[in-house]
Design an enzyme around this catalytic site. Structure first.
Site: not given
Length: 242
Positions: A7, A9, A52, A152, A157
């Protein structure tokens, strides 16, 4: 089989518009057993992280300022995943970001370095059509504890995805074992009667136009996730010559 649950980010949603990776998480599994080996890296994206994005993963510009750039960790990452099957939820997203980073370094694309890419989002959509199939939704449906997932995070994850994958692929045989847990080995064997299947003719049902179209779309999604020709496409039989 060696599998890496993977995973990332990122600073945003579009690698083609300059968004970059800020975190990588990898968890190793061999023959459906977690080995305890993992790779967890924070990366300086060489650009500002929008508010965000920070609200999603919690990685601020100040925190990432002294972290290594992707070029500095590329070899470490590629060595960890080399030759493995990558298992990714929504693989097209993560593979697209890694491919963008590798192209900047002229290191090809991710599928040049791994055995294959498996997308658990496509698997979940096939198994649970019409239902929500985000990682959180699958954790709830398959009873995987995700109570620590306040943000997250790539490593967390990847760990959750490994648990989801095991439950997603445990198969009917696991359910049969669960039902017989109270029986002794002798009782379980005696409950199965021998059946002569020599005269049984297995019917062959042709796929409908809609099913063939859905299959073609699934293969196209796999090609996109793999950044090239997927393993499924390579296994397709050659068209017969009239």
């Amino acid at each position: 089989m060696r599998q890496i649950f993977f995973d990332t980010e990122t600073t945003g949603l579009d690698a083609d518009k300059g968004d970059r990776i800020v975190e990588i998480g990898c968890v190793e599994m061999i023959d459906r057993q977690l080995t305890g080996r993992h790779l967890h890296l924070h990366i300086n994206p060489e650009r500002e992280v929008p508010e965000e994005a920070i609200r999603i993963h919690g990685l601020t510009n100040e925190f990432l300022a002294d972290k290594p750039k992707f070029a500095a960790i590329a070899e470490q990452f590629l060595e960890f995943v080399a030759g493995a099957e990558l298992v990714i939820h929504n693989a097209a997203f993560d593979v697209g970001f890694v491919n963008a980073e590798l192209r900047r370094l002229r290191r090809g694309v991710l599928t040049d370095h791994v055995f294959s890419v498996r997308d658990t989002l496509l698997m979940a959509r096939e198994q649970f059509p019409g239902k929500a199939n985000s990682l959180d939704a699958l954790c709830r449906r398959l009873e995987v504890d995700n109570s620590k997932r306040h943000f997250h995070g790539a490593l967390l994850d990847a760990e959750l995805l490994a648990e989801v994958y095991i439950r997603l692929t445990r198969g009917q045989d696991a359910l049969l074992v669960d039902e017989q847990v109270e029986a002794t080995p002798g009782e379980a064997l005696s409950a199965v009667e021998a059946v002569d299947l020599s005269s049984f003719v297995l019917p062959v049902l042709a796929a409908s136009e809609a099913e063939r179209a859905a299959h073609a779309k699934m293969l196209a999604d796999l090609d996109k996730a793999a950044g090239g020709t997927s393993q499924w496409r390579k296994l397709e039989p050659s068209p017969s010559v009239a």
